[in-house]
Design a protein around this motif. Structure first.
Motif, PDB file in Angstrom:
ATOM      1  N   ASP A  51       2.439   9.450 -63.755  1.00  0.00           N
ATOM      2  CA  ASP A  51       2.787  10.301 -62.672  1.00  0.00           C
ATOM      3  C   ASP A  51       2.070   9.805 -61.409  1.00  0.00           C
ATOM      4  O   ASP A  51       2.548   9.903 -60.264  1.00  0.00           O
ATOM      5  CB  ASP A  51       1.998  11.542 -62.946  1.00  0.00           C
ATOM      6  CG  ASP A  51       2.593  12.517 -64.190  1.00  0.00           C
ATOM      7  OD1 ASP A  51       3.577  11.853 -64.508  1.00  0.00           O
ATOM      8  OD2 ASP A  51       2.066  13.413 -64.754  1.00  0.00           O
ATOM      9  N   LEU A  52       0.991   8.927 -61.662  1.00  0.00           N
ATOM     10  CA  LEU A  52       0.143   8.316 -60.272  1.00  0.00           C
ATOM     11  C   LEU A  52       1.024   7.275 -59.547  1.00  0.00           C
ATOM     12  O   LEU A  52       1.187   7.430 -58.375  1.00  0.00           O
ATOM     13  CB  LEU A  52      -1.168   7.804 -60.818  1.00  0.00           C
ATOM     14  CG  LEU A  52      -2.016   7.168 -59.407  1.00  0.00           C
ATOM     15  CD1 LEU A  52      -2.463   8.271 -58.827  1.00  0.00           C
ATOM     16  CD2 LEU A  52      -2.807   6.224 -59.901  1.00  0.00           C
ATOM     17  N   ASP A  73      -4.045  13.331 -65.802  1.00  0.00           N
ATOM     18  CA  ASP A  73      -4.872  13.656 -64.417  1.00  0.00           C
ATOM     19  C   ASP A  73      -5.735  12.321 -64.494  1.00  0.00           C
ATOM     20  O   ASP A  73      -6.950  12.185 -64.679  1.00  0.00           O
ATOM     21  CB  ASP A  73      -5.657  14.669 -64.898  1.00  0.00           C
ATOM     22  CG  ASP A  73      -6.570  15.156 -63.120  1.00  0.00           C
ATOM     23  OD1 ASP A  73      -6.696  14.326 -62.458  1.00  0.00           O
ATOM     24  OD2 ASP A  73      -7.326  16.224 -63.389  1.00  0.00           O
ATOM     25  N   MET A  84     -13.530  11.050 -62.815  1.00  0.00           N
ATOM     26  CA  MET A  84     -14.629  11.710 -62.563  1.00  0.00           C
ATOM     27  C   MET A  84     -15.391  12.022 -64.012  1.00  0.00           C
ATOM     28  O   MET A  84     -16.639  11.880 -64.111  1.00  0.00           O
ATOM     29  CB  MET A  84     -14.396  13.273 -61.943  1.00  0.00           C
ATOM     30  CG  MET A  84     -13.612  13.362 -60.874  1.00  0.00           C
ATOM     31  SD  MET A  84     -14.385  12.075 -59.482  1.00  0.00           S
ATOM     32  CE  MET A  84     -12.763  11.300 -58.612  1.00  0.00           C
ATOM     33  N   ILE A 134     -17.274   8.913 -64.541  1.00  0.00           N
ATOM     34  CA  ILE A 134     -18.445   8.736 -63.850  1.00  0.00           C
ATOM     35  C   ILE A 134     -19.547   9.558 -64.570  1.00  0.00           C
ATOM     36  O   ILE A 134     -20.800   9.063 -64.690  1.00  0.00           O
ATOM     37  CB  ILE A 134     -18.255   9.300 -62.430  1.00  0.00           C
ATOM     38  CG1 ILE A 134     -17.254   8.127 -61.707  1.00  0.00           C
ATOM     39  CG2 ILE A 134     -19.530   9.190 -61.831  1.00  0.00           C
ATOM     40  CD1 ILE A 134     -16.728   8.627 -60.347  1.00  0.00           C
ATOM     41  N   PHE A 138      -7.360  10.940 -61.619  1.00  0.00           N
ATOM     42  CA  PHE A 138      -8.556  11.148 -60.820  1.00  0.00           C
ATOM     43  C   PHE A 138      -9.595  11.956 -61.657  1.00  0.00           C
ATOM     44  O   PHE A 138     -10.644  11.610 -61.682  1.00  0.00           O
ATOM     45  CB  PHE A 138      -8.206  11.962 -59.464  1.00  0.00           C
ATOM     46  CG  PHE A 138      -7.471  11.007 -58.601  1.00  0.00           C
ATOM     47  CD1 PHE A 138      -8.053   9.821 -58.254  1.00  0.00           C
ATOM     48  CD2 PHE A 138      -6.174  11.178 -58.350  1.00  0.00           C
ATOM     49  CE1 PHE A 138      -7.235   8.815 -57.290  1.00  0.00           C
ATOM     50  CE2 PHE A 138      -5.283  10.262 -57.548  1.00  0.00           C
ATOM     51  CZ  PHE A 138      -6.127   8.897 -56.835  1.00  0.00           C
ATOM     52  N   GLY A 139      -9.164  13.047 -62.274  1.00  0.00           N
ATOM     53  CA  GLY A 139      -9.934  13.877 -63.174  1.00  0.00           C
ATOM     54  C   GLY A 139     -10.602  12.792 -64.115  1.00  0.00           C
ATOM     55  O   GLY A 139     -11.925  13.147 -64.614  1.00  0.00           O
TER      56      GLY A 139
END
Lengths: 157, 661, 79
Positions: free
Chosen positions: A36-37, A59, A65, A68, A61-62
């Protein structure tokens, strides 16, 4: 200053498990969502579903996170295992971040519920299980650590 | 008799909490970011039958003439002579705070010290003997915990008492050592001879003169003893062996240490929550990633959790607009329905994400994290000629430029702030995304996502380049120094942060609301008059035709120009406007119409133009409010137009080289 | 040994000997409690290396290296 070494070892093991869980699910979210990205729609792995419910949402970016958060947990294990109190910082902040993401994802789920109640166009087919993300339920595993870190006794004395 | 009471103190000492307690009606924002209160606020309260006028002065670290907010406070104290000056002291940071008490005592103010945050001080292992401190300073000292409402009644009692008894003139407690006192005295003697200078506290005036304070030097100019004063002051350096400014700061701090010897006992140093949090929040490798997660969470919250509420607001205004259709007069019906409700509905749907962003920022700010964020990002921003505190407004711009521009208020340097305001609209906000998605989807197929990303990238690059350019030309200079306190973390309360969000939000609506309404009505007028005309013949259409030749080099025809005019209301309206102009409905149909009329280069140029040209009505209103100047607001409008046009030309040029004409 | 404050490593302490420079920045530094004789400790650098966090008078203060440059401290017992 420090605390009991065996307590430290327990904390380190716990942090390793939670950290690894967050990191693994983060990586999965990235792999599922990569298509998707970049806009090709071809992801390295297909969406992971159990009984029609998406366990790992696409997701990227999710996912970053979550990685991290996992890394924060993992960074503390060396000092924890040595019984150094500084190691608690990572458990504390890791738990804090886990709690923040839990709160945000819960708020999103509730808000989507509002959209469903009003039957707005984009929410006609929404079910609450859609919003049951790893960032939400992983927090349950992080809860004991959060409790430990937030109750000051373990590290103040 | 109404007594005037001024509240003063360092930033971040709980001054606003005390003000809110004294004057509950006058809600004022309470922030955990050093240097917050910029405006002077006031309100009235009655304590045990005595009426008090409470004035809240800006929180500052000093009272020099070099910073506007410091000068505001100082002039107020010197010229208005408040009956009582309440110095709110952060007890956990007592050394630096007492330095400020001395500055107030030098001013011969009637000081009452509120020893606030006593709980935090106790947690830090401090035991402060308030009685002894009061004896040493020669003024009343009341321990308080404002957040827990402790000691505030006693503080009020003491204020009333001090107001009624008058000034103690505790100047005698200030002894800066024999040599220094002699020099001060010699200046005082000259000042006392001068009639024009007699109205100022003479000792204070002498000290400021020795410190070469600009404002005081200005006051001495032209007085009869100017030459004598200059002689004494110029001599001071050789008598004292060093710059008097340095000597005086030394003396004040050594006096602080002396006083604290008897009134402060420090316990063993504890490992605090702040130490623990900063270990990770400012960690060499984790600091920046953790920063990213916090802001990412905030954006998810602001956007995804607000989406249904946007729909609800949209629904409300749609219903209102439909109801307005029942008005018998056609023009009036259109004015109320399309102009007011339609236009406002479009803008106000952005209220939920803006409010949610405010909530997120309030939480981060009240906790004390934003000061860390500025610390982490300062290096990067400094390279761009900006201050660390400019980073948050830039980041918020990706959500909405309105709260982003409002967040610039915490930037100290006037030029730093202006640059941040000017380039902020180039950061691509959420409202532009629907435009990119439509155009990119229409023209670029598999490359659509990349095209959308390129817009965000372009916005950042343009913002950086212009910031550098402005720094080198119109707003020359260096970013303000980064001499900043990292406050202790506080647990933000939902209640405080929600109140805070609400205040900011309502403030925005009140101030920007007028511009929004005016903008909505003007755009309605342009698009519906002459009455009954087709879109092409409406004023908007005519504007489109009028300016089309100017935009021909970019490949834009009247239709695009007209839709860009519409989009001034809110950029995403461009999509709907194109639909109206092409008389098609639905995004697929609009996309089809675009592809059949323009080539991909025009599509890309249109995306870039939408990103860069004049920000929306709400942003223009915010710019006017935050910069306080029409000049800079108009400059911004012109700047964005020029930049958009130039970038458009560059893209068209590159397109031509690739064979698209 | 006398050093400029920006040359100290995290964890090192020093006693302020002199503050060079002039104008608003120097005044601000002094207002914040950095005067001759005060003890200052380097806590940590920001993740990108600048600014630097210091401990002074029991609170935490940040300075850019270019601002810390003006502050001369004497450091005992070099390693």
């Amino acid at each position: 200053m420090g605390f009991n070494k065996s307590v430290g070892m327990q904390l380190a093991v716990y942090s390793t498990v939670i950290g690894a869980l967050y990191a693994v699910f983060g990586i999965l979210e990235i792999l599922v969502g990569w298509g998707d990205l970049v806009g090709t729609g071809n992801s390295p792995i297909a969406p992971l579903e159990i009984a029609g419910v998406n366990i790992v949402p696409p997701d990227v970016f999710g996912g970053v996170m979550l990685i991290i958060i996992g890394t924060v947990y993992l960074t503390g294990i060396k000092q924890q295992s040595k019984g150094e109190r500084e190691g608690i910082s990572f458990l504390f902040v890791g738990s804090l971040l886990a709690a923040i993401f839990f709160g945000v994802y819960l708020a999103i789920m509730l808000a989507n519920g509002v959209g469903y109640v009003f039957q707005f166009e984009d929410w006609l087919e929404w079910i609450w299980l859609d919003d049951l993300r790893p960032g939400l339920w992983l927090f349950l595993t992080a809860l004991p650590g959060a409790y430990l870190a937030f109750t000051k006794k373990t590290w103040r004395e | 008799m109404v007594y005037t009471v001024a509240l003063i103190g360092n930033p971040n000492v709980g001054k606003s909490v005390i003000f809110n307690h004294f004057v509950p009606g006058a809600r004022q924002h309470v922030g955990n970011w050093p240097g917050k209160t910029v405006e002077k606020k006031e309100g009235k309260c009655v304590h045990r039958g005595t009426e008090l006028r409470i004035v809240d002065l800006p929180g500052t670290y000093s009272l020099t003439a070099r910073a506007v907010d410091e000068l505001v406070s100082r002039n107020y104290l010197v010229e208005e002579h408040p009956d009582v000056v309440v110095h709110i002291v952060d007890a956990s940071n007592i050394e630096r705070n007492l330095y400020f008490t001395f500055l107030l005592l030098e001013l011969e103010a009637n000081v009452v010290v509120a020893l606030n945050m006593s709980d935090v001080a106790a947690e830090k292992g401090y035991t402060i003997d308030a009685k002894e401190l009061s004896k040493q300073l020669g003024v009343p000292v009341i321990p308080t915990v404002a957040t827990a409402n402790k000691g505030l009644d006693k503080l009020k009692d003491e204020i009333v008492h001090a107001a009624k008894r008058g000034n103690l003139s505790a100047v005698s407690s200030l002894d800066y050592g024999k040599a220094t006192e002699n020099v001060i005295d010699s200046v005082v003697r000259v000042i006392k001879k001068d009639e024009t200078l007699a109205k100022y506290p003479s000792r204070w005036f002498a000290i400021k003169l020795l410190e070469k304070d600009d404002d005081v030097l200005e006051k001495v100019k032209g007085t009869q003893h100017q030459r004598d004063l200059r002689f004494v002051v110029d001599n001071a350096k050789s008598v004292l062996g060093d710059d008097p400014e340095i000597v005086l700061a030394d003396k004040r701090y050594s006096l602080v240490s002396k006083i604290l010897e008897t009134s402060l006992v420090k316990g063993a140093k504890k490992w605090t929550v702040t130490d623990m949090l900063d270990k990770v929040f400012i960690h060499k490798y984790l600091g920046i990633p953790v920063f990213i997660t916090l802001f990412w969470a905030m954006f998810r919250f602001a956007y995804d959790a607000s989406a249904p509420f946007m729909e609800i607001i949209g629904l409300v205004f749609e219903t209102l607009a439909e109801a307005a259709a029942g008005i018998p007069n056609e023009v009036l019906a259109s004015f109320v329905g399309d102009g007011i409700f339609g236009g406002l509905g479009f803008i106000l749907t952005f209220i939920p994400p803006i409010f949610f962003l405010f909530l997120g920022i309030s939480l981060l700010e009240d906790s004390g994290y934003l000061a860390r964020a500025a610390f982490i990002m300062d290096r990067l921003m400094f390279k761009l000629g900006l201050h660390g505190r400019s980073f948050i407004p830039m980041l918020l711009g990706f959500g909405c430029n309105v709260p982003a521009m409002m967040a610039t208020r915490s930037i100290e340097g006037e030029k730093d702030r202006l640059i941040t305001l000017l380039v902020n609209p180039f950061i691509s906000c959420g409202a532009r995304l629907p435009v990119y998605i439509l155009i990119a989807g229409a023209f670029f197929g598999a490359m659509a996502t990349a095209a959308v990303w390129s817009m965000y990238f372009l916005g950042i690059v343009v913002a950086i380049l212009l910031a550098l350019l402005l720094r080198k030309t119109l707003l020359k200079g260096e970013p303000a120094p980064f001499i900043m306190e990292l406050p202790l973390y506080k647990t933000p309360t939902i209640r405080a942060s929600v109140t805070h969000m609400w205040e900011r939000g309502v403030h925005f609506l009140k101030k920007a609301g007028t511009y929004l309404l005016a903008g909505a009505v003007i755009l309605w007028f342009l698009s519906t008059f002459p009455w009954g005309a087709e879109v092409e013949m409406s004023y908007t259409g005519q504007i489109g035709h009028l300016f089309a030749p100017l935009f021909a080099p970019l490949g834009f025809d009247w239709r695009i120009v007209a839709s860009l005019v519409f989009a001034l209301l809110a950029k995403e309206i461009a999509v709907e406007a194109l639909g109206i102009i092409y008389a098609v409905e639905g995004e697929t149909a609009i996309a089809g119409a675009l592809v059949s009329s323009y080539n991909p280069v025009v599509g890309f140029t249109l995306m870039a133009f939408t990103l860069l040209y004049i920000p929306c009505v709400a942003t223009i209103g915010t710019m006017k409010k935050e910069s306080g100047s029409w000049k800079w607001t108009i400059f911004q409008i012109v700047l964005t137009l020029v930049v958009a046009y130039v970038v458009g030309l560059v893209i068209t040029g590159i397109g031509a080289m690739l064979g698209y004409t | 040994m006398e050093l400029q404050l920006n040359n100290l490593e995290p964890g090192q302490k020093g006693v302020v000997v002199e503050i060079k420079g002039s104008g608003a920045t120097r005044r601000r530094i002094m207002d914040m409690g950095i005067v001759r004789g005060s003890l200052i400790k380097v806590i940590r650098r920001a993740p990108l290396g600048d600014p630097v966090e210091f401990e002074i008078r029991d609170y935490n203060l940040t300075l850019r290296k270019r601002e810390a440059e003006h502050i001369y401290v004497s450091v005992e017992g070099q390693q």
